[in-house]
Each structure stands twice: as C-alpha cells, then as structure tokens.
Design an enzyme around this catalytic site. Structure first.
Site, PDB file in Angstrom:
ATOM      1  N   LEU A  16      33.937  39.486  57.645  1.00 28.96           N
ATOM      2  CA  LEU A  16      34.235  40.358  56.473  1.00 28.96           C
ATOM      3  C   LEU A  16      35.890  40.871  56.588  1.00 28.96           C
ATOM      4  O   LEU A  16      36.234  40.943  57.685  1.00 28.96           O
ATOM      5  CB  LEU A  16      33.376  41.404  56.377  1.00 28.96           C
ATOM      6  N   ILE A  17      36.342  40.842  55.370  1.00 27.70           N
ATOM      7  CA  ILE A  17      37.882  41.075  55.507  1.00 27.70           C
ATOM      8  C   ILE A  17      38.092  42.513  55.302  1.00 27.70           C
ATOM      9  O   ILE A  17      37.552  43.294  54.373  1.00 27.70           O
ATOM     10  CB  ILE A  17      38.587  40.404  54.312  1.00 27.70           C
ATOM     11  N   GLU A  62      34.528  20.315  47.998  1.00 32.86           N
ATOM     12  CA  GLU A  62      35.415  21.448  48.275  1.00 32.86           C
ATOM     13  C   GLU A  62      36.873  20.638  48.974  1.00 32.86           C
ATOM     14  O   GLU A  62      37.930  21.011  48.568  1.00 32.86           O
ATOM     15  CB  GLU A  62      34.889  21.927  49.791  1.00 32.86           C
ATOM     16  N   GLY A  80      36.851  23.076  60.520  1.00 30.94           N
ATOM     17  CA  GLY A  80      38.352  23.126  59.692  1.00 30.94           C
ATOM     18  C   GLY A  80      38.482  21.661  58.914  1.00 30.94           C
ATOM     19  O   GLY A  80      39.824  21.144  58.744  1.00 30.94           O
ATOM     20  N   SER A  81      37.416  21.146  58.417  1.00 29.92           N
ATOM     21  CA  SER A  81      37.831  19.824  57.520  1.00 29.92           C
ATOM     22  C   SER A  81      38.351  20.416  56.313  1.00 29.92           C
ATOM     23  O   SER A  81      39.432  19.629  55.799  1.00 29.92           O
ATOM     24  CB  SER A  81      36.381  19.233  57.323  1.00 29.92           C
ATOM     25  N   ASP A 130      31.687  37.613  49.417  1.00 27.77           N
ATOM     26  CA  ASP A 130      31.330  36.714  48.151  1.00 27.77           C
ATOM     27  C   ASP A 130      31.335  37.423  46.807  1.00 27.77           C
ATOM     28  O   ASP A 130      30.679  36.758  45.807  1.00 27.77           O
ATOM     29  CB  ASP A 130      30.133  35.974  48.368  1.00 27.77           C
ATOM     30  N   ASN A 161      38.806  32.729  48.812  1.00 30.22           N
ATOM     31  CA  ASN A 161      37.886  32.073  49.796  1.00 30.22           C
ATOM     32  C   ASN A 161      36.824  30.895  49.032  1.00 30.22           C
ATOM     33  O   ASN A 161      36.953  30.767  47.613  1.00 30.22           O
ATOM     34  CB  ASN A 161      36.794  33.075  50.130  1.00 30.22           C
ATOM     35  N   HIS A 205      33.495  29.107  48.676  1.00 26.24           N
ATOM     36  CA  HIS A 205      32.059  29.147  49.191  1.00 26.24           C
ATOM     37  C   HIS A 205      31.004  28.265  48.708  1.00 26.24           C
ATOM     38  O   HIS A 205      31.356  27.498  47.421  1.00 26.24           O
ATOM     39  CB  HIS A 205      31.379  30.587  48.327  1.00 26.24           C
ATOM     40  N   LEU A 208      34.327  33.657  58.722  1.00 25.45           N
ATOM     41  CA  LEU A 208      33.059  34.141  58.298  1.00 25.45           C
ATOM     42  C   LEU A 208      32.971  36.075  58.728  1.00 25.45           C
ATOM     43  O   LEU A 208      32.056  36.632  58.182  1.00 25.45           O
ATOM     44  CB  LEU A 208      31.593  33.928  59.440  1.00 25.45           C
TER      45      LEU A 208
HETATM   46  C1  GRF Z   1      32.802  25.245  53.759  1.00 23.63           C
HETATM   47  O1  GRF Z   1      31.669  24.811  53.805  1.00 23.63           O
HETATM   48  C2  GRF Z   1      33.220  26.455  53.238  1.00 23.63           C
HETATM   49  O2  GRF Z   1      32.476  26.409  51.866  1.00 23.63           O
HETATM   50  C3  GRF Z   1      32.553  27.659  54.001  1.00 23.63           C
HETATM   51  O3  GRF Z   1      32.713  27.064  55.355  1.00 23.63           O
HETATM   52  C4  GRF Z   1      32.753  25.766  55.382  1.00 23.63           C
HETATM   53  C5  GRF Z   1      33.924  25.481  56.141  1.00 23.63           C
HETATM   54  O4  GRF Z   1      33.865  23.823  56.619  1.00 23.63           O
HETATM   55  N1  GRF Z   1      33.236  28.795  53.841  1.00 23.63           N
HETATM   56  P1  GRF Z   1      35.227  23.332  57.373  1.00 23.63           P
HETATM   57  O5  GRF Z   1      35.252  24.130  58.703  1.00 23.63           O
HETATM   58  O6  GRF Z   1      36.116  23.437  56.463  1.00 23.63           O
HETATM   59  O7  GRF Z   1      34.599  21.899  57.496  1.00 23.63           O
END
Ligand code: GRF
Length: 189
Positions: free
Chosen positions: A87-88, A174, A12-13, A145, A102, A104, A85
């Site tokens: 699928l929606i 990100e 959840g960073s 994706d 999302n 990626h 992870l």
């Molecule tokens: C990220 O790399 C994002 O691109 C992917 O999942 C990861 C989540 O990382 N979809 P975090 O849990 O937010 O640290």
C-alpha cells in the site's frame, strides 16, 4: 525530459514493455526501478538495461520519508506501479498528486482491494462466470485500487476459459496499453 520510476516486485513483464517503449524517446525516460524484493526478476531486467535500481524495506517505507530523497535524486516526475503490492503511504501519494498510476488486472471497481492481485483476481472472475475481464489504469491513493480510473480495456471470456487463460489475455492488454497510456499522460502533463 520527464523521468519515470517504475515500482515493481515481480517478474516485471510490464516494466520490460514500458522500458522498451520509451527506449528511444528523447522526452520520456525510465530513470529508476524500485522494488521491495531483492530477488525480483525485474531487477535483472533493469540491470540489463542500465537502469538504476532501488531496493526498499518496509520500515523505511512506512516509518520514514527517505524514498522522497531518492526520487528527488533521480528527478522523478511520475511513478508507475507495475506489480507492486505494498500500500502506498499518504506522504508519497501527496508528493505525486495525479502523478502516480497503477495497473490492475480486472475491471475495477469489481475485483479490487487488499488481497486481490495476480491469480486471486482471475480465479474470482472465473468463479463468478464473468463474460469479460480486462485492465484498469487508475491514479493511486491511500487505498488499494480506489483511485480515479483513467482507462479500461476489456477482453471476452469464453465459458471454457480457465483463470490462466484469462490471465494471459489480460496480460496482453496490459503490455499493449500501459506504455501507451503512460505516454499520453506524460505528454499532457
Ligand atoms: C500485472 O498483472 C499487473 O496488473 C499487476 O501485477 C502484475 C504484474 O505482472 N498489478 P508483471 O510483473 O509485470 O509481469
């Protein structure tokens, strides 16, 4: 007030950055964190920030539409997938047209699809000796994706970079862009 739900199942960073970014925003609010993993660290972060959480299970998610009631209860306008992870399902895509995105950790359409998540992505990028990687923010549809791309940012890859190095550089992108792109989409809608 626009309310965001973040779906996350890992550390959840990204979710944490999004929460911090909107903390003092009077127009946009992170109203709910949804996770399919009761032990996910993202739930601790939600609790620390007094954000309601919802734990979902596979059967309910795919065989009922009960999550729509939860999202309505919290008056959710927009969904951000940040390390989710599953699928929606189609009913959820339909309920949030162009209102679910999302992130990626690669430059789609390369290195996407089922099984292409986390370290798998960075390993494949490194193995192919790519000279750059980056992030893709895209709308979510019923395929992994494949929704329309909203935004990409790149980072260079040095020949000596390992998958871990690439992952670190991509994660920085990100953390910087995800909250900002969300803000611009929510301000426009
Ligand atoms: C990220 O790399 C994002 O691109 C992917 O999942 C990861 C989540 O990382 N979809 P975090 O849990 O937010 O640290």
């Amino acid at each position: 007030m626009k309310n965001i739900a973040i779906f996350a199942s890992g550390t959840g960073s990204n979710a944490k950055k999004i929460v911090a970014h909107f903390r003092d925003n009077t127009a946009i609010n992170v109203a709910l964190i949804v996770s399919n993993k009761p032990t996910a660290k993202v739930l601790d972060m939600a609790n620390d920030n007094n954000i309601p959480t919802l734990i979902i299970n596979r059967a309910d998610f795919y065989k009922s539409t009960s999550i729509l009631d939860d999202l309505e209860k919290y008056q959710i306008d927009f969904i951000a997938l940040a390390g989710f992870l599953w699928l929606i399902p189609a009913y959820l895509v339909k309920a949030f047209p162009n209102k679910m995105i999302n992130i990626h950790p690669a430059l789609l359409p390369k290195y996407g699809g089922k099984g292409m998540y986390g370290h798998h992505v960075h390993k494949a990028v490194c193995k192919n000796k790519e000279t750059e990687s980056g992030i893709t923010l895209h709308y979510v549809n019923e395929h992994y994706d494949e929704g329309n791309i909203i935004f990409q940012a790149t980072c260079p890859i040095a020949p000596t970079d390992t998958p871990t190095d690439i992952a670190g550089n991509v994660l920085k992108l990100e953390h910087y862009y995800f909250p900002r792109i969300l803000q611009s989409l929510l301000s426009d809608s």
